[in-house]
Design a protein around this motif. Structure first.
Motif, PDB file in Angstrom:
ATOM      1  N   ARG A 103      -2.002 -13.906  -0.295  1.00  0.00           N
ATOM      2  CA  ARG A 103      -1.116 -13.895   0.865  1.00  0.00           C
ATOM      3  C   ARG A 103      -1.621 -14.959   1.830  1.00  0.00           C
ATOM      4  O   ARG A 103      -2.763 -15.406   1.710  1.00  0.00           O
ATOM      5  CB  ARG A 103      -1.237 -12.516   1.493  1.00  0.00           C
ATOM      6  N   LEU A 118      -7.493  -4.644   2.153  1.00  0.00           N
ATOM      7  CA  LEU A 118      -6.472  -4.818   1.113  1.00  0.00           C
ATOM      8  C   LEU A 118      -5.415  -5.870   1.485  1.00  0.00           C
ATOM      9  O   LEU A 118      -4.992  -6.655   0.649  1.00  0.00           O
ATOM     10  CB  LEU A 118      -5.786  -3.462   0.871  1.00  0.00           C
ATOM     11  N   PHE A 119      -4.992  -5.902   2.742  1.00  0.00           N
ATOM     12  CA  PHE A 119      -3.935  -6.834   3.141  1.00  0.00           C
ATOM     13  C   PHE A 119      -4.428  -8.279   3.110  1.00  0.00           C
ATOM     14  O   PHE A 119      -3.688  -9.192   2.761  1.00  0.00           O
ATOM     15  CB  PHE A 119      -3.428  -6.481   4.554  1.00  0.00           C
ATOM     16  N   TRP A 126      -8.948  -8.382  -4.144  1.00  0.00           N
ATOM     17  CA  TRP A 126      -7.750  -7.600  -3.845  1.00  0.00           C
ATOM     18  C   TRP A 126      -7.455  -6.618  -4.981  1.00  0.00           C
ATOM     19  O   TRP A 126      -7.224  -5.431  -4.736  1.00  0.00           O
ATOM     20  CB  TRP A 126      -6.532  -8.519  -3.628  1.00  0.00           C
ATOM     21  N   ARG A 130      -7.150  -2.638  -4.624  1.00  0.00           N
ATOM     22  CA  ARG A 130      -5.845  -2.020  -4.892  1.00  0.00           C
ATOM     23  C   ARG A 130      -5.987  -0.964  -5.987  1.00  0.00           C
ATOM     24  O   ARG A 130      -5.366   0.087  -5.955  1.00  0.00           O
ATOM     25  CB  ARG A 130      -4.846  -3.119  -5.289  1.00  0.00           C
ATOM     26  N   ILE A 184      -0.817   9.983  10.014  1.00  0.00           N
ATOM     27  CA  ILE A 184      -1.696   9.127   9.207  1.00  0.00           C
ATOM     28  C   ILE A 184      -3.152   9.590   9.326  1.00  0.00           C
ATOM     29  O   ILE A 184      -3.898   9.584   8.357  1.00  0.00           O
ATOM     30  CB  ILE A 184      -1.509   7.614   9.518  1.00  0.00           C
ATOM     31  N   GLY A 342       0.190   2.135   8.973  1.00  0.00           N
ATOM     32  CA  GLY A 342       0.941   3.370   8.796  1.00  0.00           C
ATOM     33  C   GLY A 342       1.573   3.885  10.070  1.00  0.00           C
ATOM     34  O   GLY A 342       2.348   4.838  10.038  1.00  0.00           O
ATOM     35  N   THR A 345       4.785   0.628  11.690  1.00  0.00           N
ATOM     36  CA  THR A 345       5.911   0.392  10.774  1.00  0.00           C
ATOM     37  C   THR A 345       6.829   1.613  10.664  1.00  0.00           C
ATOM     38  O   THR A 345       8.035   1.503  10.863  1.00  0.00           O
ATOM     39  CB  THR A 345       5.375   0.075   9.370  1.00  0.00           C
ATOM     40  N   ARG A 415       3.276 -15.471   0.313  1.00  0.00           N
ATOM     41  CA  ARG A 415       2.437 -15.675  -0.870  1.00  0.00           C
ATOM     42  C   ARG A 415       1.889 -17.095  -0.820  1.00  0.00           C
ATOM     43  O   ARG A 415       2.502 -17.983  -0.221  1.00  0.00           O
ATOM     44  CB  ARG A 415       3.248 -15.504  -2.173  1.00  0.00           C
ATOM     45  N   PRO A 473      12.418  -4.543   1.855  1.00  0.00           N
ATOM     46  CA  PRO A 473      11.749  -4.302   3.149  1.00  0.00           C
ATOM     47  C   PRO A 473      10.271  -3.959   2.981  1.00  0.00           C
ATOM     48  O   PRO A 473       9.489  -4.113   3.912  1.00  0.00           O
ATOM     49  CB  PRO A 473      12.519  -3.113   3.736  1.00  0.00           C
ATOM     50  N   PHE A 474       9.885  -3.476   1.790  1.00  0.00           N
ATOM     51  CA  PHE A 474       8.481  -3.147   1.525  1.00  0.00           C
ATOM     52  C   PHE A 474       7.834  -4.200   0.626  1.00  0.00           C
ATOM     53  O   PHE A 474       6.794  -3.950   0.016  1.00  0.00           O
ATOM     54  CB  PHE A 474       8.380  -1.785   0.838  1.00  0.00           C
ATOM     55  N   GLY A 475       8.439  -5.375   0.532  1.00  0.00           N
ATOM     56  CA  GLY A 475       7.885  -6.413  -0.320  1.00  0.00           C
ATOM     57  C   GLY A 475       8.276  -6.185  -1.770  1.00  0.00           C
ATOM     58  O   GLY A 475       9.167  -5.375  -2.062  1.00  0.00           O
ATOM     59  N   ALA A 476       7.589  -6.887  -2.673  1.00  0.00           N
ATOM     60  CA  ALA A 476       7.965  -6.801  -4.075  1.00  0.00           C
ATOM     61  C   ALA A 476       6.795  -7.117  -4.980  1.00  0.00           C
ATOM     62  O   ALA A 476       5.859  -7.802  -4.580  1.00  0.00           O
ATOM     63  CB  ALA A 476       9.098  -7.786  -4.354  1.00  0.00           C
ATOM     64  N   ARG A 479       2.003  -6.601  -5.465  1.00  0.00           N
ATOM     65  CA  ARG A 479       1.381  -6.630  -4.142  1.00  0.00           C
ATOM     66  C   ARG A 479       2.321  -6.085  -3.070  1.00  0.00           C
ATOM     67  O   ARG A 479       2.232  -6.437  -1.887  1.00  0.00           O
ATOM     68  CB  ARG A 479       0.945  -8.057  -3.809  1.00  0.00           C
ATOM     69  N   CYS A 481       4.187  -2.996  -0.670  1.00  0.00           N
ATOM     70  CA  CYS A 481       3.566  -2.069   0.292  1.00  0.00           C
ATOM     71  C   CYS A 481       3.038  -0.832  -0.431  1.00  0.00           C
ATOM     72  O   CYS A 481       3.797  -0.097  -1.058  1.00  0.00           O
ATOM     73  CB  CYS A 481       4.604  -1.656   1.331  1.00  0.00           C
ATOM     74  N   ILE A 482       1.783  -0.577  -0.269  1.00  0.00           N
ATOM     75  CA  ILE A 482       1.151   0.572  -0.941  1.00  0.00           C
ATOM     76  C   ILE A 482       1.597   1.887  -0.287  1.00  0.00           C
ATOM     77  O   ILE A 482       1.564   2.939  -0.914  1.00  0.00           O
ATOM     78  CB  ILE A 482      -0.396   0.414  -0.922  1.00  0.00           C
TER      79      ILE A 482
HETATM   80  C1  HEM Z   1       8.717   1.710   7.006  1.00  0.00           C
HETATM   81  C2  HEM Z   1       7.452   1.521   6.845  1.00  0.00           C
HETATM   82  C3  HEM Z   1       6.788   0.307   6.237  1.00  0.00           C
HETATM   83  C4  HEM Z   1       7.279  -0.950   5.995  1.00  0.00           C
HETATM   84  C5  HEM Z   1       8.676  -1.478   6.276  1.00  0.00           C
HETATM   85  C6  HEM Z   1       6.200  -1.710   5.393  1.00  0.00           C
HETATM   86  C7  HEM Z   1       6.304  -3.033   4.989  1.00  0.00           C
HETATM   87  C8  HEM Z   1       5.317  -3.723   4.299  1.00  0.00           C
HETATM   88  C9  HEM Z   1       5.473  -5.051   3.775  1.00  0.00           C
HETATM   89  C10 HEM Z   1       6.726  -5.897   3.894  1.00  0.00           C
HETATM   90  C11 HEM Z   1       4.310  -5.391   3.177  1.00  0.00           C
HETATM   91  C12 HEM Z   1       4.014  -6.711   2.448  1.00  0.00           C
HETATM   92  C13 HEM Z   1       4.384  -6.537   0.984  1.00  0.00           C
HETATM   93  C14 HEM Z   1       4.398  -7.806   0.170  1.00  0.00           C
HETATM   94  O1  HEM Z   1       3.737  -8.770   0.539  1.00  0.00           O
HETATM   95  O2  HEM Z   1       5.078  -7.843  -0.877  1.00  0.00           O
HETATM   96  C15 HEM Z   1       3.395  -4.277   3.307  1.00  0.00           C
HETATM   97  C16 HEM Z   1       2.113  -4.251   2.820  1.00  0.00           C
HETATM   98  C17 HEM Z   1       1.252  -3.210   3.034  1.00  0.00           C
HETATM   99  N1  HEM Z   1       1.542  -1.998   3.658  1.00  0.00           N
HETATM  100 FE1  HEM Z   1       3.323  -1.417   4.379  1.00  0.00          FE
HETATM  101  N2  HEM Z   1       5.089  -0.909   5.291  1.00  0.00           N
HETATM  102  C18 HEM Z   1       5.407   0.330   5.786  1.00  0.00           C
HETATM  103  C19 HEM Z   1       4.582   1.443   5.838  1.00  0.00           C
HETATM  104  C20 HEM Z   1       3.277   1.462   5.439  1.00  0.00           C
HETATM  105  C21 HEM Z   1       2.412   2.618   5.492  1.00  0.00           C
HETATM  106  C22 HEM Z   1       2.839   4.006   5.964  1.00  0.00           C
HETATM  107  C23 HEM Z   1       1.184   2.208   5.046  1.00  0.00           C
HETATM  108  C24 HEM Z   1      -0.087   2.990   4.882  1.00  0.00           C
HETATM  109  C25 HEM Z   1      -0.260   4.210   5.186  1.00  0.00           C
HETATM  110  C26 HEM Z   1       1.282   0.803   4.697  1.00  0.00           C
HETATM  111  C27 HEM Z   1       0.257   0.036   4.206  1.00  0.00           C
HETATM  112  C28 HEM Z   1       0.401  -1.248   3.701  1.00  0.00           C
HETATM  113  C29 HEM Z   1      -0.678  -1.990   3.067  1.00  0.00           C
HETATM  114  C30 HEM Z   1      -2.120  -1.509   2.924  1.00  0.00           C
HETATM  115  C31 HEM Z   1      -0.145  -3.212   2.642  1.00  0.00           C
HETATM  116  C32 HEM Z   1      -0.888  -4.323   1.888  1.00  0.00           C
HETATM  117  C33 HEM Z   1      -0.724  -4.113   0.381  1.00  0.00           C
HETATM  118  C34 HEM Z   1      -1.450  -5.138  -0.474  1.00  0.00           C
HETATM  119  O3  HEM Z   1      -1.636  -6.280  -0.063  1.00  0.00           O
HETATM  120  O4  HEM Z   1      -1.828  -4.791  -1.605  1.00  0.00           O
HETATM  121  N3  HEM Z   1       2.569   0.386   4.956  1.00  0.00           N
HETATM  122  N4  HEM Z   1       4.040  -3.265   4.003  1.00  0.00           N
END
Ligand code: HEM
Length: 541
Positions: A103, A118-119, A126, A130, A184, A342, A345, A415, A473-476, A479, A481-482
């Motif tokens: 990233r 992790l992010f 990573w 993960r 959380i 957590g 978002t 990315r 919205p949570f990526g794809a 990698r 969103c966990i």
């Molecule tokens: C509506 C709620 C949420 C949205 C819209 C959201 C969105 C995202 C997005 C867009 C990414 C980047 C994904 C990518 O690059 O493909 C991400 C990564 C991540 N999110 Fe979320 N997220 C949400 C909730 C949460 C929650 C509740 C947690 C943890 C409790 C969380 C933890 C993480 C982590 C740790 C990553 C990095 C993952 C990695 O790089 O392996 N997110 N999120």
């Protein structure tokens, strides 16, 4: 002028000329590849357009309209390739993931630091993290967490009852923030916080501060963009300032009143205390995030990653790293990350759902009828179980449609290629190129979301199978969103309880204005979500 001065001036002159030449050359990047894009201004790139558009994702949206699904722009003189062609994205994010697992590096922390979470972590670091953290939100774990989520919902419902009794418009977003923070902490780390009752809770205040504007952070951010070659210097200044602040407060008590503790330092301190406490207690029987990390905690300060060629992970299609361990530095950094990720978002997603409910009364009625079909409207305090909410398709589609129209973290998806790659019709894009996605373009693309106009809120559009990259919205890919499944569960359980008892009422200008003036920091959020609640049994009388 002495010889030394003359030499220094000449040297400086040469460095400045070389730097100017380097910047000028950088601006040829997309021309060489035949990729269109807005013309950059010397030194600033396309930042003036971003300032005019007020939000980076809004500027990207405007550029896509003008230049198409593949274009390039410059942040300072750093080229950013923006893609919203779903097939190319599918290739980059999923099929060719091995080349695109990195990233964009944070301006404030190195990807290779001992405490990269992790992010931020890249490559095998990573993958290792993960691999350890993936089971946190498995179906079984979510099922075990649902009673804890329900406890936080119960508290929120008490607050909602008070607000409803007042019969006045109020900001429900503030309540959602405290609710998601309580959740959380309890689900992730086994802590019984009470932020919904204590608005001055230090955990809450420090997390809020991490999202509020900070001039010093802003300056470092701009310097990293504009003079990117000195990123390490700017980052060191930022980190040194935090360390100085910490030591001054620690050793000169008089400074405590004058210098505020950095919120991240404060949270990391609590995280370290939490780790030590849990280690002393031993296994608690809980299977939360902290327990998972502690069970995999290494005695080493740093893990040298390597590949075990025969091992494969279930959740990612990548080879597993040799060491399935996580260091203490990584553990505390991940506690900070999960708390921040957590909280803001999920509460923001809830505020968009509330806005949709208030401004689409017909859709709200449909959702209430759907909920009534699963839960008896007469019994208010039913506990929505994990199994039942997982069956509720229309509820799921409602939330997905809200996040399609209001994707709140588009800039989180970036990315960086680790190898050269080809894009059909254009030249070979060199390794290390930064890639961004125009999430709005994908989410509002009529070819991906038709035949009904994508501007219309219509949850049923999710009943039709769509392109795998149409909704991100949570990526794809591996990698993504966990926390996605956890966030969706939390939102679903809360909506069931809220809409069983109440109807969300539109307060006109007060409701609509904050959603017309969204701020991106980095989550795109309204300042507040003003609505009124009305008891459904009162409406029936
Ligand atoms: C509506 C709620 C949420 C949205 C819209 C959201 C969105 C995202 C997005 C867009 C990414 C980047 C994904 C990518 O690059 O493909 C991400 C990564 C991540 N999110 Fe979320 N997220 C949400 C909730 C949460 C929650 C509740 C947690 C943890 C409790 C969380 C933890 C993480 C982590 C740790 C990553 C990095 C993952 C990695 O790089 O392996 N997110 N999120």
């Amino acid at each position: 002028m002495s010889f030394l001065t003359a030499t220094l001036v000449t040297l400086l002159f040469v460095v400045v000329i070389a730097y100017i030449w380097r910047i000028r050359k950088a601006y040829d990047f997309f021309i060489r590849l035949g990729i269109p894009g807005p013309t950059p201004t010397f030194f600033f790139g396309n930042l003036s357009d971003v300032i005019k558009a007020k939000r980076i994702s809004a500027a990207i949206q405007q550029w896509t309209e003008k230049y198409g699904h593949i274009f390039g722009y410059f942040e300072g003189h750093t080229p950013i390739l923006v893609i919203s062609d779903p097939d190319i994205l599918q290739d980059l994010f999923v099929k060719s993931f091995s080349k695109f697992h990195s990233r964009r590096e944070s301006p404030f922390a190195s990807q290779h630091a001992k405490d990269a979470h992790l992010f931020n972590a890249v490559g095998l670091r990573w993958k290792r993290q993960r691999f350890v953290l993936n089971p946190t939100f498995s179906s079984l774990k979510l099922k075990q967490m649902s009673p804890l989520i329900h406890q936080s919902i119960e508290m929120l419902m008490k607050k909602m009852a008070d607000q409803c009794a007042r019969g006045e418009p109020f900001d429900i977003y503030a309540y959602f923030k405290r609710f998601t923070m309580d959740t959380i902490w309890s689900c992730g780390f086994g802590l019984e916080t009470d932020m919904q009752n204590n608005v001055n809770d230090p955990y809450l205040l420090n997390s809020e501060k991490m999202f509020s504007p900070n001039k010093f952070r802003g300056i470092i951010f701009i310097l990293v963009i504009l003079i990117t070659e000195l990123t390490k210097v700017w980052r060191s200044i930022f980190q040194a300032a935090n360390i100085i602040r910490y030591w001054l407060r620690r050793y000169i008590p008089a400074t405590k009143r004058l210098i505020e503790e950095s919120p991240s330092t404060w949270i990391m301190k609590q995280a370290n205390e939490m780790i030590e406490k849990r280690k002393d207690i031993g296994h608690t029987g809980r299977t939360d995030l902290l327990q998972l990390m502690l069970e995999s905690m290494s005695d080493q300060d740093f893990i040298q990653d390597g590949l075990a060629p025969c091992e494969k992970s279930d959740d990612t299609e990548v080879e597993a790293p040799l060491v399935r361990k996580i260091t203490k530095h990584e553990t505390s950094a991940n506690i900070l990350l999960f708390m921040v990720a957590g909280y803001e978002t999920t509460s923001t997603a809830l505020s968009y759902v509330i806005y949709v409910l208030a401004t689409h009364p017909e859709e709200q009625r449909k959702l209430q009828e759907h909920i009534d079909a699963y839960f008896d409207p007469e019994t208010e305090d039913t506990v929505p179980t994990y199994e039942t909410v997982s069956e509720m398709n229309y509820l799921d589609m409602f939330i997905r449609e809200t996040l399609r129209m209001f994707p709140l973290a588009p800039t989180a998806i970036s990315r960086q290629s680790t190898e050269d790659f080809c894009i059909k019709g254009f030249g070979t894009v060199p390794a290390n190129t930064l890639i961004s996605v125009d999430m709005y373009n994908l989410h509002y693309n009529p070819n991906l979301w038709g035949p009904l106009d994508p501007q219309v809120f219509h949850p049923e559009r999710f009943a039709t199978k769509r392109h795998p990259m149409a909704w991100i919205p949570f990526g794809a890919g591996p990698r993504n969103c966990i926390g996605m499944r956890f966030a969706l569960l939390e939102i679903k359980m809360l909506l069931v309880r809220l809409l069983k008892t109440y109807t969300v009422i539109d307060c006109g200008e007060k409701t609509r204005k904050p959603f017309e003036q969204l701020v991106e920091m980095p989550v795109i959020a309204p300042k507040e979500a003003i609505i009124q609640l009305e008891r459904r049994d009162k409406q029936l009388q």
